[in-house]
Write an enzyme that holds these catalytic residues in place. Sequence first.
Site, PDB file in Angstrom:
ATOM      1  N   HIS A 271      19.255  25.314  18.597  1.00  0.00           N
ATOM      2  CA  HIS A 271      20.604  24.766  18.390  1.00  0.00           C
ATOM      3  C   HIS A 271      21.238  25.444  17.189  1.00  0.00           C
ATOM      4  O   HIS A 271      20.537  25.978  16.319  1.00  0.00           O
ATOM      5  CB  HIS A 271      20.571  23.245  18.201  1.00  0.00           C
ATOM      6  CG  HIS A 271      19.653  22.801  17.109  1.00  0.00           C
ATOM      7  ND1 HIS A 271      18.290  22.661  17.295  1.00  0.00           N
ATOM      8  CD2 HIS A 271      19.883  22.506  15.805  1.00  0.00           C
ATOM      9  CE1 HIS A 271      17.736  22.277  16.161  1.00  0.00           C
ATOM     10  NE2 HIS A 271      18.677  22.188  15.229  1.00  0.00           N
TER      11      HIS A 271
ATOM     12  N   HIS B 252      24.067  24.814  14.113  1.00  0.00           N
ATOM     13  CA  HIS B 252      24.900  23.864  13.364  1.00  0.00           C
ATOM     14  C   HIS B 252      26.242  24.515  13.037  1.00  0.00           C
ATOM     15  O   HIS B 252      26.274  25.657  12.551  1.00  0.00           O
ATOM     16  CB  HIS B 252      24.253  23.514  12.026  1.00  0.00           C
ATOM     17  CG  HIS B 252      22.928  22.831  12.118  1.00  0.00           C
ATOM     18  ND1 HIS B 252      22.774  21.489  11.922  1.00  0.00           N
ATOM     19  CD2 HIS B 252      21.685  23.317  12.367  1.00  0.00           C
ATOM     20  CE1 HIS B 252      21.488  21.165  12.042  1.00  0.00           C
ATOM     21  NE2 HIS B 252      20.819  22.256  12.310  1.00  0.00           N
TER      22      HIS B 252
HETATM   23  P1  5GP Z   1      17.407  21.016  12.624  1.00  0.00           P
HETATM   24  O1  5GP Z   1      16.915  20.388  11.337  1.00  0.00           O
HETATM   25  O2  5GP Z   1      16.317  21.013  13.685  1.00  0.00           O
HETATM   26  O3  5GP Z   1      18.041  22.356  12.444  1.00  0.00           O
HETATM   27  O4  5GP Z   1      18.578  20.082  13.106  1.00  0.00           O
HETATM   28  C1  5GP Z   1      18.423  18.954  13.873  1.00  0.00           C
HETATM   29  C2  5GP Z   1      19.693  18.161  13.725  1.00  0.00           C
HETATM   30  O5  5GP Z   1      19.802  17.294  14.832  1.00  0.00           O
HETATM   31  C3  5GP Z   1      19.757  17.295  12.469  1.00  0.00           C
HETATM   32  O6  5GP Z   1      20.909  17.654  11.724  1.00  0.00           O
HETATM   33  C4  5GP Z   1      19.833  15.877  13.000  1.00  0.00           C
HETATM   34  O7  5GP Z   1      20.695  15.060  12.251  1.00  0.00           O
HETATM   35  C5  5GP Z   1      20.333  16.068  14.423  1.00  0.00           C
HETATM   36  N1  5GP Z   1      19.838  15.102  15.385  1.00  0.00           N
HETATM   37  C6  5GP Z   1      18.538  14.720  15.575  1.00  0.00           C
HETATM   38  N2  5GP Z   1      18.447  13.848  16.597  1.00  0.00           N
HETATM   39  C7  5GP Z   1      19.715  13.699  17.075  1.00  0.00           C
HETATM   40  C8  5GP Z   1      20.264  12.912  18.137  1.00  0.00           C
HETATM   41  O8  5GP Z   1      19.565  12.181  18.852  1.00  0.00           O
HETATM   42  N3  5GP Z   1      21.606  13.009  18.341  1.00  0.00           N
HETATM   43  C9  5GP Z   1      22.410  13.816  17.570  1.00  0.00           C
HETATM   44  N4  5GP Z   1      23.707  13.835  17.851  1.00  0.00           N
HETATM   45  N5  5GP Z   1      21.917  14.550  16.553  1.00  0.00           N
HETATM   46  C10 5GP Z   1      20.598  14.492  16.312  1.00  0.00           C
END
Ligand code: 5GP
Length: 140
Positions: free
Chosen positions: A101, A103
């Site tokens: 993903h 951001h």
């Molecule tokens: P990472 O740390 O893996 O780059 O980012 C994961 C992101 O996904 C985090 O910013 C977290 O807040 C978001 N996130 C985790 N679970 C969910 C969810 O169930 N729904 C949404 N909309 N965001 C999520």
Amino acid sequence: MTDSNCIFCKIAGGEIPSATVYEDSEFRVILDLGPASRGHALILPKEHFKDLCELDEQVAAKVLPLAGKIGAAMKQALGCSGFNVVQNNGETAGQTVFHFHVHIIPRYEGGPAMVTWEPGKADSAEFAEISSSIKEVLQS
Ligand code: 5GP
Ligand code: ZN
């Protein structure tokens, strides 16, 4: 391919509802549940890839143009003056959901400092050693 145990597969596929800001046949863009700033969004491919190293090249080719499109829309819709594009790979890099993903984090005048680092130092010997070891792997 999707992964039945993956929350982002379920969100991207619409099985779990989300605040969606954009959707097409290959991507869903949702608002992050724990936003770093107002409007923080996540670009999710509908197919499951663990991280950037596993990402299909055709999907990858569409991600940055989509990030630009979302960021431009945020500037108009939310009044942010800039945005960061952040993409974490691996636990040590802060990845918590192992479905690739991206951001998109809107940045506002006077907003909190984030996505930043203190510049470190390296000498020419270290640069030479690092560049030759990465080149060796890329050329093998
Ligand atoms: P990472 O740390 O893996 O780059 O980012 C994961 C992101 O996904 C985090 O910013 C977290 O807040 C978001 N996130 C985790 N679970 C969910 C969810 O169930 N729904 C949404 N909309 N965001 C999520
Ligand atoms: Zn997934």
